[in-house]
Design an enzyme around this catalytic site. Structure first.
Site, mmCIF file in Angstrom:
data_model
loop_
_atom_site.group_PDB
_atom_site.id
_atom_site.type_symbol
_atom_site.label_atom_id
_atom_site.label_comp_id
_atom_site.label_asym_id
_atom_site.label_seq_id
_atom_site.Cartn_x
_atom_site.Cartn_y
_atom_site.Cartn_z
ATOM 1 N N ASP A 1 52.011 34.162 27.565
ATOM 2 C CA ASP A 1 52.973 34.933 28.346
ATOM 3 C C ASP A 1 53.040 36.359 27.799
ATOM 4 O O ASP A 1 53.051 36.560 26.593
ATOM 5 C CB ASP A 1 54.361 34.272 28.294
ATOM 6 C CG ASP A 1 54.376 32.936 29.022
ATOM 7 O OD1 ASP A 1 53.447 32.675 29.826
ATOM 8 O OD2 ASP A 1 55.303 32.137 28.785
ATOM 9 N N ARG B 1 56.280 17.681 39.205
ATOM 10 C CA ARG B 1 56.800 18.278 37.975
ATOM 11 C C ARG B 1 57.523 19.557 38.357
ATOM 12 O O ARG B 1 57.006 20.362 39.137
ATOM 13 C CB ARG B 1 55.649 18.608 37.021
ATOM 14 C CG ARG B 1 56.103 19.422 35.789
ATOM 15 C CD ARG B 1 54.947 19.751 34.850
ATOM 16 N NE ARG B 1 55.299 20.808 33.915
ATOM 17 C CZ ARG B 1 55.854 20.604 32.722
ATOM 18 N NH1 ARG B 1 56.098 19.372 32.295
ATOM 19 N NH2 ARG B 1 56.168 21.626 31.944
HETATM 20 C C1 GA4 Z 1 52.317 34.283 33.202
HETATM 21 C C2 GA4 Z 1 53.796 34.098 32.873
HETATM 22 C C3 GA4 Z 1 54.696 34.277 34.071
HETATM 23 O O1 GA4 Z 1 54.583 33.111 34.912
HETATM 24 C C4 GA4 Z 1 54.350 35.531 34.881
HETATM 25 C C5 GA4 Z 1 52.918 35.348 35.365
HETATM 26 C C6 GA4 Z 1 52.362 36.447 36.244
HETATM 27 C C7 GA4 Z 1 52.478 36.035 37.718
HETATM 28 O O2 GA4 Z 1 52.255 34.891 38.082
HETATM 29 O O3 GA4 Z 1 52.776 36.921 38.518
HETATM 30 C C8 GA4 Z 1 50.915 36.683 35.764
HETATM 31 C C9 GA4 Z 1 50.756 35.829 34.462
HETATM 32 C C10 GA4 Z 1 52.178 35.523 34.063
HETATM 33 C C11 GA4 Z 1 50.043 36.584 33.325
HETATM 34 C C12 GA4 Z 1 48.876 37.474 33.784
HETATM 35 C C13 GA4 Z 1 49.111 38.096 35.168
HETATM 36 C C14 GA4 Z 1 50.611 38.125 35.451
HETATM 37 C C15 GA4 Z 1 49.806 36.338 36.743
HETATM 38 C C16 GA4 Z 1 48.642 37.120 36.195
HETATM 39 C C17 GA4 Z 1 47.358 36.931 36.513
HETATM 40 C C18 GA4 Z 1 55.375 35.776 35.959
HETATM 41 C C19 GA4 Z 1 54.145 36.677 33.957
HETATM 42 O O4 GA4 Z 1 54.934 37.509 33.663
HETATM 43 O O5 GA4 Z 1 52.829 36.674 33.483
#
Ligand code: GA4
Ligand code: GA4
Length: 332
Positions: free
Chosen positions: A204, A270
């Site tokens: 994250d 889930r």
């Molecule tokens: C992963 C963690 C959170 O779910 C999120 C995701 C974000 C999204 O789904 O919009 C991201 C992902 C997450 C990390 C890399 C980028 C951004 C999708 C993606 C390919 C909301 C976040 O902040 O980062």
């Protein structure tokens, strides 16, 4: 500085089944020590006796279930402000072709506005949804700030708000997400689809993530030596993840934990709810000075959260975004 894990945890067999579980009712000194070790060794821990009321948790679960049970047409009517990436989505993870069989709600969760009114439009009980989100986020934000303050104590940092002030900032870019992974309905789900139910490997980008899931398993975390461990939790517990931003602030003492979800084994769906604790967009993030010394040179460049977020969204889910901000020569 990277310390090796305690020798009694180095045994692969033990590590394959045990992840740290921290009891928040312990005294602060013991807690601080356990939390620091868990963040160092795993970038992850489970949390029990955390004080967030189960009513608040189950009410949030109930309204999210209510929302997900609507028809696709109704769900896609939801418009949030700002729009994309917020609101309702399904299958696509991010904007770069990452796919997982899941549907989700993504909301902004800063301290002044919790942007969930849009969901009331199609709720049978107007304001039920936003009240549930509001109560849940307030409780979990408070818990997060408490944990971050204990962390600062554990690291002997003079300013115990050094991490939590980012979350308390009125303009913090924290967000809240609810993921729903469909259950396997043996006849209707093709085998091909079933193996894609989940969320691919990633870390994250934020500071800390607090996750709560129902009893359906699927979450796995990756250890420092590349072993994937299934994480089993009680619906009353939380999981806490170190994000990339905390890795940078601790100058690599804590590592953001890579994790994934493989939820293709259960008939029941889930559902997980994540609070992602993040700085405000214009806040500058850099390794804190007490974590840098002659023996521990600065490992990461400084950046604003907005720059980091932009980089995160421009890459694919599994890419090591943090590498873009590593120092290749010292001083940084
Ligand atoms: C992963 C963690 C959170 O779910 C999120 C995701 C974000 C999204 O789904 O919009 C991201 C992902 C997450 C990390 C890399 C980028 C951004 C999708 C993606 C390919 C909301 C976040 O902040 O980062
Ligand atoms: C705290 C909870 C459990 O007792 C434990 C502990 C574990 C251990 O003693 O082996 C840890 C501690 C606990 C968290 C951080 C790490 C791991 C000691 C320690 C310094 C068995 C667990 O799973 O995590």
């Amino acid at each position: 500085m990277v310390l090796s894990s305690p020798s009694h945890l180095r045994n692969k067999k033990t590590r394959a089944i045990r992840v740290p579980i921290i009891d928040l009712s312990l005294d602060t000194a013991t807690l601080a020590c356990h939390i620091v070790s868990a963040c160092q060794d795993y970038g992850f821990f489970k949390l029990m006796n955390h004080g967030v009321s189960f009513d608040v948790i189950s009410k949030m679960e109930e309204v999210a279930n209510g929302f997900f049970s609507k028809s696709a047409t109704e769900k896609f009517k939801v418009k949030t402000n700002p729009p994309s990436p917020f609101g309702y989505g399904c299958r696509n993870i991010g904007f770069n072709g990452d796919v997982g069989e899941l549907e989700y709600i993504l909301l902004q969760a800063n301290s002044i506005s919790i942007d969930s009114e849009a969901f009331n439009v199609i709720s049978d009980q107007p304001t039920d949804f936003s009240c549930a989100v509001d109560d849940y986020i307030k409780s979990v934000r408070k818990l997060t700030c408490g944990l971050l303050e204990i962390l600062a104590v554990g690291l002997s940092l003079p300013d115990t708000n050094v991490f939590s002030r980012f979350i308390q900032h009125f303009d913090s870019d924290s967000c809240f997400r609810v993921n729903r992974y469909p259950g396997i309905e043996t006849e209707t789900n093709e085998h091909k689809l079933a193996h894609r139910i989940g969320f691919g490997e990633h870390s994250d980008p934020q500071i800390f993530t607090i996750l709560r899931s129902n009893e359906v398993p699927g979450l796995q975390i990756c250890t420092a030596d590349g072993l994937w461990i299934p994480v089993v939790t009680e619906p009353t517990e939380f999981c806490v993840f170190v994000g990339d931003t905390l890795e940078v602030m601790t100058n690599g003492m804590f590592k953001s934990v890579r994790h994934r979800v493989m939820a293709n084994m259960s008939k029941k769906s889930r559902m997980s709810m994540m609070y992602f604790a993040a700085p405000a967009l214009n806040e500058r993030v850099s390794p804190i000075k007490q974590m840098i010394s002659t023996g521990n040179l600065q490992l990461y460049k400084s950046f604003t959260w907005s720059e980091y977020k932009k980089a995160a969204y421009s890459l694919r889910l599994g890419d090591q975004r943090i590498d873009l901000f590593k120092c290749h020569s010292n001083p940084c």
